[in-house]
Design a protein around this motif. Structure first.
Motif, short mmCIF file in Angstrom:
data_model
loop_
_atom_site.label_atom_id
_atom_site.label_comp_id
_atom_site.label_asym_id
_atom_site.label_seq_id
_atom_site.Cartn_x
_atom_site.Cartn_y
_atom_site.Cartn_z
N THR A 127 0.97 -1.23 0.05
CA THR A 127 -0.06 0.04 0.12
C THR A 127 0.64 1.24 0.19
OG1 THR A 127 -1.92 -1.15 1.20
CG2 THR A 127 -1.83 1.24 1.14
N GLU A 128 1.89 1.41 0.84
CA GLU A 128 2.92 2.50 0.85
C GLU A 128 3.36 2.75 -0.47
OE1 GLU A 128 5.31 3.05 4.16
OE2 GLU A 128 3.64 2.90 5.67
N GLN A 169 1.27 4.26 -3.03
CA GLN A 169 1.20 5.74 -2.53
C GLN A 169 2.40 6.38 -3.04
OE1 GLN A 169 0.16 5.53 1.54
NE2 GLN A 169 -2.15 5.01 1.16
N GLN A 216 2.87 9.29 -5.93
CA GLN A 216 3.31 10.44 -5.60
C GLN A 216 4.29 11.07 -6.45
OE1 GLN A 216 4.77 10.85 -1.63
NE2 GLN A 216 4.70 13.14 -1.53
#
Length: 455
Positions: free
Chosen positions: A401-402, A405, A409
């Motif tokens: 998940t990170e 993200q 970004q």
């Protein structure tokens, strides 16, 4: 004479003990070894060299019919250590022009890369740590100096070096706190092994302190820095990088995300993230580089199963039509190319860090100015990973998940990704110099048999 005899007996008993342990471990692992040998072709090459040591004929071949010249034996266990030696061997050859340098390695991938880097005529498989194999190798090879890269603690190998009166030097040495604690618990068995090392050139103060605790005298320890910083080029204008950009069909509007040195499950994670992000970022492209060759076929099947075309480096000469489509994932299924492919990438995720393998080297993508990410487990490169994060030159992601993200970004904020990559590149450049420090230390402690006009 009577006082020396117990030491020889003790040494022989220890060698027999280690031989027994190795034989037992081989017996236990034999079903897995046989399966991998039959299924993937692993462990088949160099079996005689590994189990019996170098024969006289093989040693003469390595010596290139020049038995009078002094010889340096350098050992690098696998690909990462071979890359470290690539930055040092040319300088050592320049310093010792009359000396032969031969390289041993332990893995098939390391052997192949060593042959590429140094020439097959001076590369061989390191003997397993059975006393008869290492004794035979030292006798037939007759080195004047034995050099270990980082640290592969093989007691019989190091003990035999001492018994043959061959100085044993460890370069680019690192020893984690965890490993140190383990070795210290077995100090009764291993303390004399550490004490047999002639010189240890450490990457950092932590490693130096740990080697001292394990039994290396202080006067034999030096901190010379990490050779990994000197072993990365970071030039995107090099022919090796530019030729791969052309092969891939990468265009200016493409943003290449390379996920390298991957272990099982990390390719599937990257493909899921890629499937999600490419819906919103048409220029995103994906390159996968598995760590182990025996998984190349499985990863190719995985890519196709996820609905993408796979463009395999080993099977095609160029991207069809010269256009890299978002529907196509590039699979690097060759050995020794990853260091160049990082230069093709804009975004880099270092594999082996989202499972329990301890991560892989993140300096190569950092040296190219990639926006670098890696997972939570980077214990193999703990110091480097922490320093990159401290310099705001890399980002650690705890899970899929990170990572989704963070890559998202980067795509939404290219200047942010660019600034991260620039800091990474500047950090690598600021840390170079270990090669010179290592050469200076070696020059001061070379045995008299290695005469050099520069000394």
């Amino acid at each position: 004479m009577a006082r020396c005899q117990p030491k020889r007996s003790s040494s022989s008993l220890l060698a027999m003990l280690f031989n027994f342990v190795y034989a037992l471990l081989l017996l236990i692992a034999s079903p897995l070894v046989i399966y991998r040998a039959l299924r993937h072709g692993r462990y088949r090459r160099g079996v005689k060299q590994k189990l019996l040591g170098l024969s006289k004929q093989q040693a003469n071949h390595l010596r290139q019919s020049s038995s009078q010249r002094p010889l340096v034996w350098m050992h690098a266990v696998s690909v990462g250590e071979i890359n470290v030696l690539a930055a040092l061997v040319p300088r050592l050859e320049q310093m010792l022009p009359e000396t032969l340098i031969v390289i041993s390695t332990s893995t098939d991938t390391g052997y192949d890369l060593a042959c590429q880097r140094f020439g097959a005529e001076r590369v061989f498989f390191c003997p397993l740590d059975f006393s008869w194999a290492v004794k035979r190798t030292f006798k037939n090879l007759d080195p004047a100096l034995f050099v270990l890269t980082e640290l592969e603690l093989w007691p019989n190998l190091i003990r035999q070096s001492r018994q043959a009166k061959v100085p044993c030097v460890v370069i680019n040495a690192r020893l984690s706190d965890r490993s140190c604690q383990g070795y210290c618990k077995a100090k009764a068995l291993l303390g004399s092994v550490f004490g047999s090392l002639s010189m240890v050139l450490c990457q950092d103060e932590t490693s130096a302190n740990n080697f001292q605790q394990c039994g290396v005298p202080t006067e034999r320890l030096s901190v010379t820095g990490s050779l990994k910083f000197d072993g990365v080029t970071g030039s995107r204008d090099s022919e090796s990088v530019c030729s791969r950009v052309d092969w891939a069909g990468k265009q200016n509007e493409h943003i290449a995300w390379l996920v390298g040195s991957t272990q099982p499950d990390e390719e599937a994670m990257a493909l899921r993230i890629y499937s999600d992000l490419r819906k919103r970022h048409a220029g995103l492209r994906l390159i996968l580089v598995p760590r182990h060759p025996e998984r190349f076929g499985a990863v190719a099947n995985l890519i196709e199963h996820q609905g993408f075309a796979v463009h395999r480096r080993s099977q095609q000469t160029e991207m069809p039509g010269g256009q890299w489509s978002g529907e196509t994932v590039i699979l690097i299924d060759t050995i020794g190319e990853l260091s160049h492919w990082w230069g093709v990438a804009d975004l880099a995720t270092v594999g082996g860090s989202f499972g329990d393998r301890g991560g892989q080297n993140m300096l190569e993508p950092a040296s190219y100015g990639c926006a670098v990410t890696f997972g939570p487990d980077t214990r193999n490169f703990k110091d480097i990973a922490n320093r990159l994060i401290h310099q705001q030159a890399a980002i650690r992601c705890q899970d899929e998940t990170e990572l989704l993200q963070t890559i998202g970004q980067f795509l939404n904020d290219p200047p942010m990704a660019g600034a991260l990559g620039k800091r990474a590149q500047q950090f690598v450049q600021s840390q170079r110099g270990a090669s010179e420090a290592t050469m200076t230390a070696l020059r001061q402690r070379l045995p008299d048999t290695l005469e050099s006009p520069t000394r």
